[in-house]
Design a protein around this motif. Structure first.
Motif, short mmCIF file in Angstrom:
data_model
loop_
_atom_site.label_atom_id
_atom_site.label_comp_id
_atom_site.label_asym_id
_atom_site.label_seq_id
_atom_site.Cartn_x
_atom_site.Cartn_y
_atom_site.Cartn_z
N UNK A 4 1.12 -0.87 -0.12
CA UNK A 4 0.28 -0.41 -0.36
C UNK A 4 0.66 1.24 -0.09
N UNK A 5 1.71 1.12 0.91
CA UNK A 5 2.85 2.21 0.61
C UNK A 5 3.08 2.69 -0.83
N UNK A 6 4.60 1.70 -1.01
CA UNK A 6 4.43 1.49 -2.70
C UNK A 6 3.72 2.38 -3.14
N UNK A 7 2.27 1.77 -3.83
CA UNK A 7 1.37 2.05 -4.33
C UNK A 7 1.03 3.39 -4.18
N UNK A 8 0.84 4.26 -3.31
CA UNK A 8 0.33 5.37 -2.20
C UNK A 8 1.91 6.15 -2.88
N UNK A 9 3.00 6.25 -2.99
CA UNK A 9 4.51 7.00 -3.59
C UNK A 9 4.14 6.52 -4.32
N UNK A 10 3.82 5.39 -6.12
CA UNK A 10 4.01 5.64 -6.69
C UNK A 10 3.24 6.16 -7.47
N UNK A 11 1.84 7.06 -6.55
CA UNK A 11 0.33 7.62 -7.74
C UNK A 11 1.35 9.22 -6.77
N UNK A 49 -3.69 16.81 -17.77
CA UNK A 49 -4.23 17.07 -16.15
C UNK A 49 -4.95 16.04 -16.20
N UNK A 50 -5.15 15.03 -17.13
CA UNK A 50 -5.98 14.04 -17.34
C UNK A 50 -4.99 13.26 -16.59
N UNK A 51 -3.87 12.77 -16.86
CA UNK A 51 -2.92 11.83 -15.79
C UNK A 51 -2.86 12.53 -14.68
N UNK A 52 -2.97 13.70 -14.06
CA UNK A 52 -2.63 14.32 -12.62
C UNK A 52 -3.72 14.23 -11.82
N UNK A 53 -4.76 14.19 -12.60
CA UNK A 53 -6.80 13.81 -11.95
C UNK A 53 -6.20 11.70 -11.42
N UNK A 57 -6.19 11.14 -7.67
CA UNK A 57 -7.57 10.01 -7.53
C UNK A 57 -6.88 8.63 -7.31
N UNK A 58 -5.98 7.94 -7.23
CA UNK A 58 -4.75 6.77 -6.74
C UNK A 58 -3.74 7.49 -5.44
N UNK A 59 -4.13 8.21 -5.04
CA UNK A 59 -2.90 9.21 -4.44
C UNK A 59 -4.01 9.17 -2.95
N UNK A 60 -5.40 9.48 -3.07
CA UNK A 60 -6.44 9.59 -2.08
C UNK A 60 -6.64 7.65 -2.06
N UNK A 61 -6.84 7.07 -2.72
CA UNK A 61 -7.16 6.38 -2.60
C UNK A 61 -6.22 5.52 -1.76
N UNK A 63 -3.67 6.30 0.09
CA UNK A 63 -3.15 6.71 1.11
C UNK A 63 -4.44 6.60 2.58
N UNK A 64 -5.69 6.58 1.66
CA UNK A 64 -6.37 6.05 2.44
C UNK A 64 -6.73 4.80 2.88
N UNK A 65 -6.51 4.04 2.41
CA UNK A 65 -6.54 2.08 2.59
C UNK A 65 -5.17 2.10 3.17
N UNK A 66 -4.00 3.23 3.36
CA UNK A 66 -2.94 2.96 4.31
C UNK A 66 -3.02 3.20 5.88
N UNK A 67 -3.36 4.62 5.59
CA UNK A 67 -4.77 5.55 6.94
C UNK A 67 -5.46 4.33 7.09
N UNK A 68 -6.75 3.57 6.91
CA UNK A 68 -7.66 2.08 7.46
C UNK A 68 -6.78 1.41 7.62
N UNK A 69 -5.54 1.14 7.69
CA UNK A 69 -4.69 -0.17 8.11
C UNK A 69 -4.13 0.33 9.63
#
Length: 145
Positions: A4-11, A49-53, A57-61, A63-69
């Motif tokens: 989760x952390x790795x994917x969060x950092x990539x996002x 902007x599409x790539x940035x969006x 979105x992935x950062x939020x997903x 990040x929330x998943x990591x925080x939930x863990x």
């Protein structure tokens, strides 16, 4: 958890690529005088902007998943980490900045942006300042309880 952390950092890296480069495109767009060049910037801004969006979105997903863990595995994690509250405040400011980028992209697309290239150059520094604050809070955790 580490996945989760790795994917969060990539996002986050993907998101910041857009947060750093899109305002720079706005500077060049504001300074362009030829209509063909301005039209090209509109396409570039829309695509970036599409790539940035997607990055946001992935950062939020993730990040929330990591925080939930953390909340599920460490009782009182959120209450005991004031640095996390400060980090989340800076992240909210980043999402507000992102929202303003969306607005500016629309304004440029409709030839309605009245911001000067100087203003846009200063505006371009905001995500760097927020990034510095976020990284310091995450790595140093200065308010750890």
């Amino acid at each position: 958890m580490l996945w989760l952390k790795a994917f969060h950092v990539i996002a986050v890296v993907t998101w910041f690529a857009g947060l750093f480069y899109l305002p720079r495109l706005f500077v060049y767009h504001a300074e362009a005088s030829e209509s063909v060049v301005r039209e090209r910037f509109k396409i570039m801004e829309r695509r970036l902007l599409v790539m940035t969006n997607i990055g946001a979105t992935l950062t939020l997903i993730f990040g929330v998943a990591t925080l939930a863990w953390w909340l599920m595995h460490v009782p009182g994690y959120f209450k005991a980490n004031a640095w996390l509250h400060a980090k989340l405040l800076l992240v909210v400011l980043l999402y507000a900045y992102h929202g303003y980028l969306v607005r500016l992209t629309r304004e440029f697309a409709e030839d309605r942006c009245t911001r000067s290239s100087r203003w846009l150059r200063i505006f371009n520094e905001v995500p760097a300042l927020l990034l510095i604050g976020i990284v310091i809070l995450v790595v140093v955790q200065p308010f750890k309880g």
